[in-house]
Design a protein around this motif. Structure first.
Motif, PDB file in Angstrom:
ATOM      1  N   GLN A 234      45.132  20.025   4.487  1.00 36.93           N
ATOM      2  CA  GLN A 234      44.904  21.807   3.539  1.00 36.93           C
ATOM      3  C   GLN A 234      46.732  21.908   3.586  1.00 36.93           C
ATOM      4  O   GLN A 234      47.134  22.994   2.640  1.00 36.93           O
ATOM      5  N   THR A 238      45.963  24.293   0.084  1.00 37.09           N
ATOM      6  CA  THR A 238      45.843  25.603   0.414  1.00 37.09           C
ATOM      7  C   THR A 238      46.392  25.759   0.835  1.00 37.09           C
ATOM      8  O   THR A 238      46.740  27.553   0.932  1.00 37.09           O
ATOM      9  N   TYR A 242      48.350  29.924   0.876  1.00 35.57           N
ATOM     10  CA  TYR A 242      47.643  31.152   1.509  1.00 35.57           C
ATOM     11  C   TYR A 242      49.451  31.842   1.477  1.00 35.57           C
ATOM     12  O   TYR A 242      49.763  33.304   1.826  1.00 35.57           O
ATOM     13  N   GLY A 363      39.033  22.750   0.561  1.00 36.70           N
ATOM     14  CA  GLY A 363      39.207  24.094   0.967  1.00 36.70           C
ATOM     15  C   GLY A 363      39.987  24.838   0.148  1.00 36.70           C
ATOM     16  O   GLY A 363      39.387  26.269   0.188  1.00 36.70           O
ATOM     17  N   MET A 364      39.863  24.620  -1.435  1.00 40.48           N
ATOM     18  CA  MET A 364      40.127  25.142  -2.954  1.00 40.48           C
ATOM     19  C   MET A 364      38.915  26.204  -2.511  1.00 40.48           C
ATOM     20  O   MET A 364      38.785  27.073  -2.655  1.00 40.48           O
ATOM     21  N   VAL A 367      38.251  29.060   0.537  1.00 44.01           N
ATOM     22  CA  VAL A 367      39.374  30.459  -0.087  1.00 44.01           C
ATOM     23  C   VAL A 367      38.717  31.025  -0.760  1.00 44.01           C
ATOM     24  O   VAL A 367      38.326  32.317  -1.111  1.00 44.01           O
ATOM     25  N   ASN A 368      37.934  30.560  -1.992  1.00 44.48           N
ATOM     26  CA  ASN A 368      37.488  31.184  -3.029  1.00 44.48           C
ATOM     27  C   ASN A 368      36.679  31.760  -2.900  1.00 44.48           C
ATOM     28  O   ASN A 368      35.993  33.418  -3.402  1.00 44.48           O
ATOM     29  N   GLY A 371      37.241  32.869   1.608  1.00 46.47           N
ATOM     30  CA  GLY A 371      38.842  33.262   2.222  1.00 46.47           C
ATOM     31  C   GLY A 371      39.351  32.632   3.054  1.00 46.47           C
ATOM     32  O   GLY A 371      38.583  31.793   3.904  1.00 46.47           O
ATOM     33  N   TYR A 372      40.746  32.847   3.527  1.00 46.88           N
ATOM     34  CA  TYR A 372      41.384  31.772   4.277  1.00 46.88           C
ATOM     35  C   TYR A 372      41.435  31.989   5.588  1.00 46.88           C
ATOM     36  O   TYR A 372      40.921  30.237   6.216  1.00 46.88           O
ATOM     37  N   GLU A 373      40.866  32.947   6.434  1.00 45.94           N
ATOM     38  CA  GLU A 373      40.448  32.771   7.990  1.00 45.94           C
ATOM     39  C   GLU A 373      38.971  31.859   7.981  1.00 45.94           C
ATOM     40  O   GLU A 373      39.197  30.592   9.088  1.00 45.94           O
ATOM     41  N   THR A 375      37.817  29.155   6.247  1.00 44.97           N
ATOM     42  CA  THR A 375      38.652  28.562   6.132  1.00 44.97           C
ATOM     43  C   THR A 375      39.700  27.819   7.565  1.00 44.97           C
ATOM     44  O   THR A 375      39.299  26.525   7.133  1.00 44.97           O
ATOM     45  N   TRP A 376      40.669  28.796   7.403  1.00 52.44           N
ATOM     46  CA  TRP A 376      40.879  27.758   8.735  1.00 52.44           C
ATOM     47  C   TRP A 376      40.065  27.623   9.804  1.00 52.44           C
ATOM     48  O   TRP A 376      39.585  26.699  11.183  1.00 52.44           O
TER      49      TRP A 376
END
Length: 408
Positions: A234, A238, A242, A363-364, A367-368, A371-373, A375-376
Motif C-alpha cells: 500500500q 494507495t 492518499y 487497496g484501490m 479506496v474507491n 474510502g481511505y480510512e 482501507t487503513w
C-alpha cells in the motif's frame, strides 16, 4: 563518536567480495527504479486511467511477478543463477525502453505483465547467488547488505524521479530505468562471471531435495508473509495517492517521503540487525515484531491535525520493515536447505508476487468503494491475521525442536 562509527563499520566486516559485488549491482539497478514508485500516479495523471483501471494494471503487474518468480526459481536450478540474473537485467532494460510507447489499457496490462515477469526472474536467482557466496554465519547480514543496497538505491530513485517528472515528464523515468538495468547487467558480467567468481558455500544442492510445497510450515509462513506484503505494498500504490489527494503533497514531496524510507534503512538497518541477533530471539519472533510495527504505522493516517505525523508513520513502517524482511529472508534461506534452493526461494518470491496481485488492486478497490480510512483499518486487520499465523508457526517449530532434542 569514533567508537560508534567503528562499531557501525564492524557490522559489515567478514562478508565476501562477491556479496559486495552483488550489493553494488543491486544498487545500480534499484537507483534507476523510478517508474514503479510513481506507477499509480503515472497511470492516473498521465494516461488518465480510473482508480479501478489502475488497480487492474497493478494486478497484471502482480501476475507477471508471480510467473517470473516461479520461472526464475526453475531456471536457477536448471541453468544457474548467473545466467538467470543476466538475462533478467538485460531483458528488463529493453522492456522499459519499449513500454513508454504503450498507452492503451489492455496493451499496458500485457506490457507490465511481461516486463515484471522478466524483471522478477532474477529475485530467486539473487537469493541462490547470495547463499552461494555467503558463509552460513553471515547470511542474515549478507541479506541485510543487499537490502541496504536496494534501499539506498530506492532512496535516491524516487527523489530523483520526482524531479525528472517535474522537469521533463514521466517518459524520462522509462529511459533511466532501462539504462540502469542494462548497466547492472554489464556490471554482473564483468564481476560475477562464474569463470571469475568463487563460491564460498557449497550447500546449494542436496541428494534428496524436498519440494517446498510439501513443507507445510514453510507454506504457512509464506501465507503470513503474503498477507504482510498486501499491507506493505500500500505504501507504493494507495498511500502515494492518499498523500496527493488527501494531504495535498506534490510529486517531489511524495518522492522525498518515500525516499526517507530507503535512507533510514541505509543508516540504521545493519546495526539494528546486529542488535536483534544479539537478543537471540527466534527469526519468526522478529518477523512478528516487524509486522506489528508496520500495522501500527497506519494509525498515523487518522491524525489530520499535524502534517509531521506522516513522517512519524513512515518511520514506524520503516522500522517494521527493517525487522521483518531480513529475518523473514533468513528463515526462508535456512528452510531452503531442505530442498532445491531455487524452488524454495522461487516460492518465497511468489508469496510477494501474490501480494502485488491482491494488494494493489484490493487497496484501490477499497479506496474507491469505502474510502481511505476503511482501507487503513482493513490493512491493520490483515497484519493481525498474519501475526496469529506466525505465532502458530513459532509454537510448532518449538515443538519440533523439542522433539529433535529428545531423540538425541
Amino acid at each position: 563518536m569514533k567508537t560508534l562509527f567503528n562499531a557501525y563499520l564492524n557490522t559489515f566486516r567478514g562478508l565476501s567480495k562477491e556479496v559486495w559485488w552483488l550489493a553494488l549491482i543491486t544498487f545500480v539497478n534499484r537507483a534507476g527504479a523510478m517508474v514503479i514508485p510513481f506507477l499509480s500516479l503515472y497511470l492516473r495523471d498521465d494516461l488518465k486511467f480510473s482508480l479501478s483501471d489502475v488497480g487492474w494494471v497493478m494486478t497484471c503487474f502482480g501476475f507477471g511477478s508471480l510467473f517470473g518468480s516461479w520461472l526464475g526459481g526453475k531456471l536457477s536450478d536448471s541453468l544457474g543463477y548467473y545466467k538467470t540474473i543476466l538475462f533478467s537485467l538485460l531483458g528488463t532494460g529493453l522492456g522499459f525502453f519499449f513500454l513508454q510507447f504503450i498507452t492503451g489499457f489492455w496493451p499496458i496490462c500485457l506490457g507490465f505483465f511481461l516486463l515484471i515477469a522478466i524483471a522478477d526472474m532474477s529475485r530467486p536467482a539473487f537469493f541462490v547467488a547470495l547463499s552461494a557466496y555467503s558463509k552460513p554465519e553471515n547470511k542474515t547480514r549478507s541479506l541485510t547488505l543487499i537490502r541496504l543496497a536496494i534501499n539506498l538505491g530506492f532512496s535516491a530513485g524516487p527523489a530523483i524521479g520526482g524531479l525528472i517528472i517535474a522537469s521533463i515528464g514521466y517518459f524520462g523515468l522509462f529511459w533511466v530505468d532501462g539504462i540502469t538495468c542494462i548497466l547492472a547487467g554489464l556490471l554482473l558480467f564483468q564481476t560475477l562471471n562464474p569463470k571469475k567468481a568463487k563460491e564460498t558455500d557449497q550447500e546449494v544442492l542436496i541428494a534428496s531435495p524436498l519440494s517446498p510445497y510439501k513443507d507445510h510450515l514453510y507454506v504457512l509462513f509464506l501465507i503470513a508473509l503474503a498477507l504482510f506484503g498486501v499491507v506493505f505494498v500500500q505504501y507504493f500504490s494507495t498511500v502515494p495517492l492518499y498523500y496527493k489527494e488527501v494531504r495535498d503533497l506534490t510529486e517531489s514531496q511524495i518522492g522525498l517521503l518515500l525516499g526517507m524510507n530507503g535512507l533510514l534503512i541505509f543508516i540504521f538497518e545493519m546495526p539494528l540487525i546486529a542488535f536483534m541477533e544479539g537478543k537471540k530471539w527466534s527469526q519468526v519472533t522478529n518477523v512478528i515484531l516487524g509486522l506489528l510495527l508496520t500495522g501500527l504505522s497506519f494509525g498515523a493516517f487518522f491524525i489530520n491535525s499535524w502534517a509531521g505525523i506522516l513522517i512519524v508513520g513512515m518511520a514506524v513502517a520503516t522500522l517494521g520493515e527493517m525487522i521483518a524482511f531480513p529475518f523473514g529472508n533468513a528463515f526462508a534461506l535456512r528452510r531452503a536447505k531442505l530442498g532445491r534452493q531455487g524452488a524454495y526461494m522461487g516460492l518465497y518470491s511468489m508469496s510477494f508476487s501474490l501480494s502485488h496481485i491482491f494488494g494493489h488492486n484490493s487497496g484501490m478497490q477499497l479506496v474507491n468503494g469505502f474510502g481511505y480510512e476503511i482501507t487503513w483499518l482493513v490493512m491493520a486487520g490483515l497484519c493481525l491475521v498474519a501475526i496469529a499465523l506466525l505465532y502458530y508457526i513459532k509454537n510448532k517449530l518449538e515443538v519440533e525442536a523439542g522433539s529433535a532434542l529428545s531423540k538425541i
